[in-house]
Scaffold this motif. Structure first.
Motif, mmCIF file in Angstrom:
data_model
loop_
_atom_site.group_PDB
_atom_site.id
_atom_site.type_symbol
_atom_site.label_atom_id
_atom_site.label_comp_id
_atom_site.label_asym_id
_atom_site.label_seq_id
_atom_site.Cartn_x
_atom_site.Cartn_y
_atom_site.Cartn_z
ATOM 1 N N ALA A 84 0.836 -1.201 0.000
ATOM 2 C CA ALA A 84 0.000 0.000 0.000
ATOM 3 C C ALA A 84 0.867 1.246 0.000
ATOM 4 O O ALA A 84 0.611 2.200 -0.747
ATOM 5 C CB ALA A 84 -0.923 -0.007 1.219
ATOM 6 N N GLU A 85 1.955 1.229 0.837
ATOM 7 C CA GLU A 85 2.835 2.403 0.891
ATOM 8 C C GLU A 85 3.536 2.609 -0.437
ATOM 9 O O GLU A 85 3.628 3.737 -0.935
ATOM 10 C CB GLU A 85 3.881 2.231 2.028
ATOM 11 C CG GLU A 85 3.283 2.347 3.437
ATOM 12 C CD GLU A 85 2.378 3.570 3.592
ATOM 13 O OE1 GLU A 85 2.766 4.680 3.138
ATOM 14 O OE2 GLU A 85 1.265 3.409 4.142
ATOM 15 N N VAL A 86 4.015 1.488 -1.033
ATOM 16 C CA VAL A 86 4.687 1.584 -2.331
ATOM 17 C C VAL A 86 3.743 2.155 -3.380
ATOM 18 O O VAL A 86 4.092 3.079 -4.132
ATOM 19 C CB VAL A 86 5.195 0.186 -2.766
ATOM 20 C CG1 VAL A 86 5.662 0.222 -4.219
ATOM 21 C CG2 VAL A 86 6.332 -0.276 -1.867
ATOM 22 N N ALA A 87 2.535 1.596 -3.412
ATOM 23 C CA ALA A 87 1.561 2.034 -4.417
ATOM 24 C C ALA A 87 1.238 3.506 -4.226
ATOM 25 O O ALA A 87 1.161 4.272 -5.200
ATOM 26 C CB ALA A 87 0.290 1.187 -4.309
ATOM 27 N N LEU A 88 1.062 3.929 -2.970
ATOM 28 C CA LEU A 88 0.713 5.319 -2.684
ATOM 29 C C LEU A 88 1.802 6.259 -3.180
ATOM 30 O O LEU A 88 1.517 7.266 -3.849
ATOM 31 C CB LEU A 88 0.503 5.508 -1.174
ATOM 32 C CG LEU A 88 0.019 6.887 -0.741
ATOM 33 C CD1 LEU A 88 -1.362 7.186 -1.339
ATOM 34 C CD2 LEU A 88 -0.028 6.997 0.775
ATOM 35 N N LEU A 106 4.022 5.645 -5.473
ATOM 36 C CA LEU A 106 4.079 5.590 -6.923
ATOM 37 C C LEU A 106 2.983 6.439 -7.565
ATOM 38 O O LEU A 106 3.226 7.201 -8.502
ATOM 39 C CB LEU A 106 3.908 4.116 -7.326
ATOM 40 C CG LEU A 106 4.577 3.685 -8.612
ATOM 41 C CD1 LEU A 106 5.161 2.277 -8.437
ATOM 42 C CD2 LEU A 106 3.567 3.695 -9.746
ATOM 43 N N LEU A 107 1.812 6.320 -6.987
ATOM 44 C CA LEU A 107 0.676 7.055 -7.545
ATOM 45 C C LEU A 107 0.856 8.562 -7.356
ATOM 46 O O LEU A 107 0.599 9.350 -8.270
ATOM 47 C CB LEU A 107 -0.620 6.614 -6.860
ATOM 48 C CG LEU A 107 -1.143 5.234 -7.274
ATOM 49 C CD1 LEU A 107 -2.206 4.738 -6.300
ATOM 50 C CD2 LEU A 107 -1.700 5.284 -8.697
ATOM 51 N N GLU A 132 -4.427 13.692 -6.745
ATOM 52 C CA GLU A 132 -4.362 13.446 -5.312
ATOM 53 C C GLU A 132 -4.511 11.961 -5.074
ATOM 54 O O GLU A 132 -5.324 11.305 -5.724
ATOM 55 C CB GLU A 132 -5.505 14.210 -4.616
ATOM 56 C CG GLU A 132 -5.386 14.254 -3.101
ATOM 57 C CD GLU A 132 -6.707 14.630 -2.443
ATOM 58 O OE1 GLU A 132 -7.549 15.262 -3.109
ATOM 59 O OE2 GLU A 132 -6.900 14.251 -1.280
ATOM 60 N N ALA A 133 -3.718 11.429 -4.166
ATOM 61 C CA ALA A 133 -3.884 10.028 -3.764
ATOM 62 C C ALA A 133 -3.841 9.982 -2.250
ATOM 63 O O ALA A 133 -3.010 10.626 -1.621
ATOM 64 C CB ALA A 133 -2.771 9.168 -4.358
ATOM 65 N N ARG A 134 -4.734 9.223 -1.673
ATOM 66 C CA ARG A 134 -4.854 9.276 -0.208
ATOM 67 C C ARG A 134 -5.195 7.873 0.292
ATOM 68 O O ARG A 134 -6.072 7.204 -0.236
ATOM 69 C CB ARG A 134 -5.973 10.240 0.159
ATOM 70 C CG ARG A 134 -6.179 10.459 1.651
ATOM 71 C CD ARG A 134 -7.357 11.386 1.872
ATOM 72 N NE ARG A 134 -8.624 10.721 1.538
ATOM 73 C CZ ARG A 134 -9.320 9.990 2.398
ATOM 74 N NH1 ARG A 134 -8.898 9.843 3.642
ATOM 75 N NH2 ARG A 134 -10.442 9.406 2.044
ATOM 76 N N ARG A 135 -4.467 7.434 1.241
ATOM 77 C CA ARG A 135 -4.735 6.134 1.844
ATOM 78 C C ARG A 135 -5.943 6.256 2.746
ATOM 79 O O ARG A 135 -6.001 7.164 3.573
ATOM 80 C CB ARG A 135 -3.497 5.704 2.660
ATOM 81 C CG ARG A 135 -3.696 4.480 3.506
ATOM 82 C CD ARG A 135 -3.051 3.258 2.872
ATOM 83 N NE ARG A 135 -3.434 2.053 3.590
ATOM 84 C CZ ARG A 135 -2.604 1.342 4.332
ATOM 85 N NH1 ARG A 135 -1.329 1.710 4.453
ATOM 86 N NH2 ARG A 135 -3.013 0.249 4.945
ATOM 87 N N VAL A 136 -6.913 5.396 2.555
ATOM 88 C CA VAL A 136 -8.072 5.385 3.442
ATOM 89 C C VAL A 136 -7.639 4.707 4.728
ATOM 90 O O VAL A 136 -7.179 3.556 4.707
ATOM 91 C CB VAL A 136 -9.253 4.636 2.798
ATOM 92 C CG1 VAL A 136 -10.462 4.659 3.720
ATOM 93 C CG2 VAL A 136 -9.601 5.271 1.455
ATOM 94 N N SER A 137 -7.728 5.432 5.840
ATOM 95 C CA SER A 137 -7.190 4.891 7.099
ATOM 96 C C SER A 137 -7.999 3.687 7.546
ATOM 97 O O SER A 137 -9.171 3.520 7.163
ATOM 98 C CB SER A 137 -7.218 5.980 8.174
ATOM 99 O OG SER A 137 -8.551 6.153 8.617
ATOM 100 N N ASP A 138 -7.360 2.825 8.328
ATOM 101 C CA ASP A 138 -8.025 1.618 8.806
ATOM 102 C C ASP A 138 -9.269 1.957 9.598
ATOM 103 O O ASP A 138 -10.287 1.255 9.532
ATOM 104 C CB ASP A 138 -7.058 0.806 9.674
ATOM 105 C CG ASP A 138 -5.972 0.160 8.799
ATOM 106 O OD1 ASP A 138 -6.213 0.087 7.556
ATOM 107 O OD2 ASP A 138 -4.933 -0.237 9.330
ATOM 108 N N ALA A 183 2.084 0.106 -14.222
ATOM 109 C CA ALA A 183 3.034 0.740 -13.311
ATOM 110 C C ALA A 183 3.036 0.084 -11.940
ATOM 111 O O ALA A 183 4.081 -0.065 -11.295
ATOM 112 C CB ALA A 183 2.714 2.227 -13.197
ATOM 113 N N LEU A 184 1.864 -0.323 -11.490
ATOM 114 C CA LEU A 184 1.762 -0.886 -10.151
ATOM 115 C C LEU A 184 2.127 -2.372 -10.102
ATOM 116 O O LEU A 184 2.528 -2.893 -9.053
ATOM 117 C CB LEU A 184 0.334 -0.712 -9.608
ATOM 118 C CG LEU A 184 -0.074 0.708 -9.201
ATOM 119 C CD1 LEU A 184 -1.524 0.734 -8.741
ATOM 120 C CD2 LEU A 184 0.849 1.232 -8.110
#
Ligand SMILES: Nc1ncnc2c1ncn2[C@@H]1O[C@H](COP(=O)(O)OP(=O)(O)O)[C@@H](O)[C@H]1O
Ligand SMILES: [Mg+2]
Lengths: 253, 295
Positions: free
Chosen positions: B71-75, B77-78, B86-92, B139-140
């Motif tokens: 998830a961190e890698v993808a974030l 990269l994106l 904008e790319a944002r990790r949806v928190s747990d 890419a991913l």
């Protein structure tokens, strides 16, 4: 026009000219055939004939309710057969009609019925009140001006119809059996009304089967219809024997 | 001389009967159908603007540590890509809240919990194209093989299709209602013509022009249509407002996007005006065509 042509034969100075007019309703036989006559301004005509002879049909042609099946009709110097439809209303406004069944507008008062021709002609409202009131007084209905036709007697309705026919000072007055349903006294009174108008220059055509009436207007000309044909044995209608002088002086009134 | 208009040849040539009622009902239904159509259109517009540049990236991996790493890698990269705004990790915690209605409250970090994919909310600079999606997937793929990318618009397509169908339905209804109104007015004008034939003939024989006679009827039909139209508008708007309130109470985010703006209300208010014009023209055409049959 060649100078030697007889003006009356050519119809010059005429107000109405029928030439070989025929009329049929639908596919029936003709109810009017080979009608030829000329009317001159300021004259007084009686149209006689038995019931069903075609008097009403002929008058309908005259007041432009109907086109003939054949023949030529000229009025006011215009060939009305070829005249386009949208120009006919202007001609109708020059013709006053007393219908056999009066034809009053049922939901309008006597006053508004008489005012109708003026309103149709676009006369301003301020110039309507007095002439209409005068006219109603003239036919003796000044007390009944707000009455609806249904509350008027037959004779009163007839007088409203006559007032409406003459209010706009028509050049031609057409009356279909105007004395049909009234007593002889009133009939004579109405006839005097037409004569008075005639003296003011209006050409009058009265259809009637009452032969007594004819004698009351000595200077009148008589058109006789017999089963759809106009008998004119003396040729007086096509070739009037004398110019009508009274008319020419009356026109200037 | 200035030509002043007469007060009318025939003052009380009114069209009696059910005309205003028929028109009122027609207008009310038309207003409601039009309101529904407009609301659906607004709703679709708002929803589309919100999601058409939106992507969802899910990392579907059972092992929590690996899931977090990918998830961190993808974030990262994106975030570095040019087309991504904008790319944002949806928190747990957010995920847990979203899923709670289905899965019930559960401790997020526990080993025996149902594995939940990590989610990244991506907003592109423009609408998502299949091409961009494919590029992002490639890419991913190398560094975050568990990533799955979906365009949000993609799974909403059936919803948009349904809304579009409803819009067409509303438009069709409005057209049908207009045609029916015209037919009703036509019938009313014809029957009025029948009962007033005598009067029309009299005015005609006294030298009235077709336009004058048509005007008498246009005016009375127009008045009837205006009275009926206003009543119908009031009825239709009342129903629309009531329905709108009820939908608003549902509290759903989508429905708030389906409200009516000032221009929509103006359009609805113009419907009776259209009704009056339609009625007047129909009456005119009817009278003129009937007059042309007599000399
Ligand atoms: N609208 C009509 N349709 C068919 N026939 C008619 C119509 N009007 C009159 N007729 C016929 O035409 C003939 C002449 O009628 P009409 O002109 O009313 O005569 P009059 O007025 O001299 O009594 C009659 O035979 C009548 O039946
Ligand atoms: Mg007759």
């Amino acid at each position: 026009m060649p100078p030697f042509a007889s003006p009356r034969v050519s119809g010059e100075g005429s107000i109405v000219q029928f030439d070989n007019v025929g009329l049929r309703y639908g596919t029936d036989r003709e109810v009017l055939s080979d009608i030829c006559f000329t009317l001159y301004p300021g004259s007084f005509y009686f149209l006689t004939g038995a019931s069903g002879a075609g008097k009403t049909s002929l008058l309908r042609l005259l007041y432009l309710a109907q086109r003939p099946s054949r023949g030529v009709i000229r009025m006011f110097g215009t060939d009305l057969i070829t005249e386009p439809r949208h120009r006919l209303p202007a001609f109708r406004r020059r013709i006053g009609v007393v219908f056999q069944d009066f034809r009053l507008v049922p939901h309008l008062s006597a006053f508004d019925n008489v005012a109708l021709p003026l309103r149709v002609s676009g006369v301003p409202e301020s110039e309507i009140r007095k002439p209409v009131a005068d006219m109603l007084e003239w036919v003796g209905l000044d007390q009944r001006s707000e009455a609806r036709p249904a509350s008027l007697s037959g004779g009163e309705q007839q007088r409203v119809a006559i007032a409406r026919a003459v209010i706009a000072r028509p050049e031609v007055l057409v009356a279909d059996e105007p004395t049909g349903n009234v007593d002889p006294e009133l009939a004579l009174k109405l006839l005097r009304l037409f004569e008075a108008l005639n003296r003011l220059g209006t050409t009058v055509v009265v259809a009637t089967h009452d032969l007594h009436l004819l004698r009351k207007v000595p200077e009148s000309l008589i058109m006789r219809l017999d089963r759809g044909r106009l008998s004119d044995p003396t040729g007086a209608l096509r070739y009037p024997p004398r110019p009508i002088e009274r008319a020419t002086e009356a026109v200037d009134v | 001389m200035i030509r002043r208009r007469n007060p009318g040849l025939l003052r009380q040539a009114r069209l009696a009967g059910p005309m205003p009622w028929v028109i009122a009902i027609m207008i009310a239904i038309t207003v409601m159908a039009a309101a529904a159509g407009l609301a659906l259109s607004n709703l679709a517009d708002n929803a589309r603007a919100e999601i058409e540049g939106g992507l969802t990236v899910q990392i579907v991996e059972a092992a929590p540590a690996e899931r977090d790493r990918q998830a961190e890698v993808a974030l990262a990269l994106l975030t570095n890509r040019e087309e991504v705004a904008e790319a944002r990790r949806v928190s747990d915690a957010e995920l847990a809240a979203l899923l709670e209605p289905w899965l019930g409250a559960q401790p997020v970090a526990e080993e025996d919990a149902i594995p939940i994919p990590a989610m990244i909310d991506v907003r592109l600079r423009g609408p998502a194209t299949p091409r961009q999606l494919a590029d992002l997937r490639t890419a991913l793929a190398a560094d975050a093989p568990a990533a799955r990318i979906d365009a949000q618009a993609g799974w909403l397509t059936p919803v948009f299709d349904a809304i579009a169908s409803l819009q067409w339905l509303a438009a069709g209804l409005v057209v049908l209602l207009a045609a029916t109104s015209a037919a009703a007015v036509w019938l009313a004008a014809r029957s009025a013509l029948g009962t007033n034939r005598e009067t029309i003939e009299i005015v005609h024989l006294l030298g009235g022009t077709d336009a004058q006679i048509a005007r008498i009827f246009q005016r009375s039909v127009g008045i009837d249509a205006a009275v009926g139209g206003l009543a119908g508008l009031a009825l239709g708007l009342a129903a629309t407002v009531l329905l709108g309130r009820q939908f608003a109470q549902l509290g759903s985010g989508m429905v708030t996007g389906g409200g009516l703006g000032p221009s929509d209300w103006a359009l609805l208010a113009a419907i009776p005006l259209g009704g009056v014009v339609l009625a007047t023209l129909t009456a005119r055409a009817t009278v003129l065509s009937s007059l042309r049959r007599i000399l």
